[in-house]
Enzyme design. Structure first.
Site, PDB file in Angstrom:
ATOM      1  N   ASN A  11       0.947  -1.281  -0.102  1.00 56.03           N
ATOM      2  CA  ASN A  11      -0.022  -0.008   0.065  1.00 56.03           C
ATOM      3  C   ASN A  11       1.020   1.167  -0.056  1.00 56.03           C
ATOM      4  OD1 ASN A  11      -1.828   1.995   0.522  1.00 56.03           O
ATOM      5  ND2 ASN A  11      -2.454   1.490   2.427  1.00 56.03           N
ATOM      6  N   HIS A  97      -9.414   1.294   5.148  1.00 54.75           N
ATOM      7  CA  HIS A  97      -7.943   1.056   5.821  1.00 54.75           C
ATOM      8  C   HIS A  97      -8.207   2.127   7.094  1.00 54.75           C
ATOM      9  CE1 HIS A  97      -4.043   2.191   6.762  1.00 54.75           C
ATOM     10  NE2 HIS A  97      -3.639   1.152   5.963  1.00 54.75           N
ATOM     11  N   GLU A  99      -6.517   4.522   7.971  1.00 54.29           N
ATOM     12  CA  GLU A  99      -6.456   5.907   7.844  1.00 54.29           C
ATOM     13  C   GLU A  99      -7.621   6.348   7.288  1.00 54.29           C
ATOM     14  OE1 GLU A  99      -2.769   5.406   5.805  1.00 54.29           O
ATOM     15  OE2 GLU A  99      -1.778   4.785   7.545  1.00 54.29           O
ATOM     16  N   GLU A 169      -5.028  -5.246  10.507  1.00 56.88           N
ATOM     17  CA  GLU A 169      -4.047  -3.990  10.637  1.00 56.88           C
ATOM     18  C   GLU A 169      -4.120  -3.379  12.152  1.00 56.88           C
ATOM     19  OE1 GLU A 169      -2.023  -2.805   6.904  1.00 56.88           O
ATOM     20  OE2 GLU A 169      -3.830  -1.419   7.185  1.00 56.88           O
ATOM     21  N   SER A 215       3.828  -2.418  10.025  1.00 51.60           N
ATOM     22  CA  SER A 215       5.171  -2.541  10.226  1.00 51.60           C
ATOM     23  C   SER A 215       5.830  -3.796   9.958  1.00 51.60           C
ATOM     24  CB  SER A 215       5.972  -1.957  11.780  1.00 51.60           C
ATOM     25  OG  SER A 215       5.228  -0.945  12.157  1.00 51.60           O
TER      26      SER A 215
HETATM   27  P1  13P Z   1       3.459   0.071   7.597  1.00 51.27           P
HETATM   28  O1  13P Z   1       3.833  -1.023   6.952  1.00 51.27           O
HETATM   29  O2  13P Z   1       4.070   1.422   7.211  1.00 51.27           O
HETATM   30  O3  13P Z   1       3.240   0.100   9.329  1.00 51.27           O
HETATM   31  O4  13P Z   1       1.846   0.336   7.151  1.00 51.27           O
HETATM   32  C1  13P Z   1       0.927  -0.739   7.088  1.00 51.27           C
HETATM   33  C2  13P Z   1      -0.409  -0.400   6.446  1.00 51.27           C
HETATM   34  O5  13P Z   1      -1.056   0.489   7.034  1.00 51.27           O
HETATM   35  C3  13P Z   1      -0.554  -0.731   5.204  1.00 51.27           C
HETATM   36  O6  13P Z   1      -1.856  -0.571   4.873  1.00 51.27           O
END
Ligand code: 13P
Length: 252
Positions: A11, A97, A99, A169, A215
């Site tokens: 992503n 997601h 976010e 996640e 991560s």
């Molecule tokens: P990171 O791998 O930067 O922690 O992000 C994970 C993520 O939100 C993938 O959608």
């Protein structure tokens, strides 16, 4: 045990101009485009999708949107439809997601409409779920996931099950360098698998791939992938660099 082909997904979030996206895509095509044992997917920003598509056509690397609207078309300034993503070359779309939930107020009900629109439009939705740190600390992880998965998948027909992908996640692990341990992630994945079996009342749910995200790096992917219910990864930061993402794809 059903054969769930691993999926390693990148992503890219709001990173990379078209030129930068083209460079990374061509590097990935050379490094992992031939791999057959793992499905690979990248989710560039909308502006780059149709331009990178020709470079990964007929390779193992698929394309995804990072979001979409549930309507087919209309006066929805700033939005993009499933048909538009398919037309640009996508096979997948990331939905819900954390976010988008956190900064753009997406609700489980919105996400459910998007899941239906994606499946009806011929895209595989990657439905993201996960708890925040305070929810985990107050023992609400499973109730939060129950709600996200139940509403997110409400009304999805059993014949669409094979196209559904879940990404667990934990919000506290995204971009923080704090990964869930292999066992912590496995516990949640096993729980999600059980809930999927309840929801679909059918062992077809055991074919749904559940990805872990938060991560993920070249040095922790192997342990995660050794867990029986972890079927792949949704990678953020480390997917922006072709060498790192290729190392994750080649975790074995
Ligand atoms: P990171 O791998 O930067 O922690 O992000 C994970 C993520 O939100 C993938 O959608």
């Amino acid at each position: 045990m059903p054969d769930r082909k691993p999926l390693i997904a990148g992503n890219w979030k709001m990173f990379k101009t078209i030129d930068e996206a083209l460079i990374t895509t061509q590097q990935l095509q050379k490094q992992v485009g031939h791999i057959k044992t793992v499905d690979i997917m990248i989710a560039p920003p909308f502006t780059a999708i149709s331009l990178v598509a020709p470079f990964i056509k007929d390779t193992s690397i698929g394309l995804s949107g990072q979001n979409m609207h549930w309507e087919k078309e209309g006066a929805y300034t700033g939005e993009i439809s499933a048909d538009m993503l398919v037309n640009a070359g996508c096979q997948y779309v990331i939905l819900g997601h954390s976010e988008r939930r956190q900064y753009f107020n997406e609700t489980d009900e919105h996400i459910n409409k998007k899941v239906h629109a994606a499946l009806n439009g011929g895209l595989k939705p990657v439905l993201c779920v996960g708890e925040t740190e305070s929810e985990r600390d107050s023992n609400k992880t499973f109730s939060v996931l129950d709600k996200q998965i139940e509403i997110g998948l409400q009304g999805v027909a059993i014949d669409h099950v094979d196209n559904v992908i879940i990404a667990y996640e934990p919000v506290w692990a995204i971009g923080t360098g704090k990964t869930a341990t292999d066992e912590q992630a496995q516990d949640v994945h096993a729980y999600l698998r059980k809930r999927l079996n309840d929801i679909f009342k059918n062992s077809a749910a055991s074919s749904i791939r559940i990805l872990y995200g938060g991560s993920v790096k070249p040095n922790n992917i192997k342990g995660l992938m050794a867990m029986p219910d972890i079927d792949g990864a949704l990678v953020g930061g480390a997917s922006l660099d072709a060498d790192q993402f290729s190392a994750i794809v080649q975790y074995e």
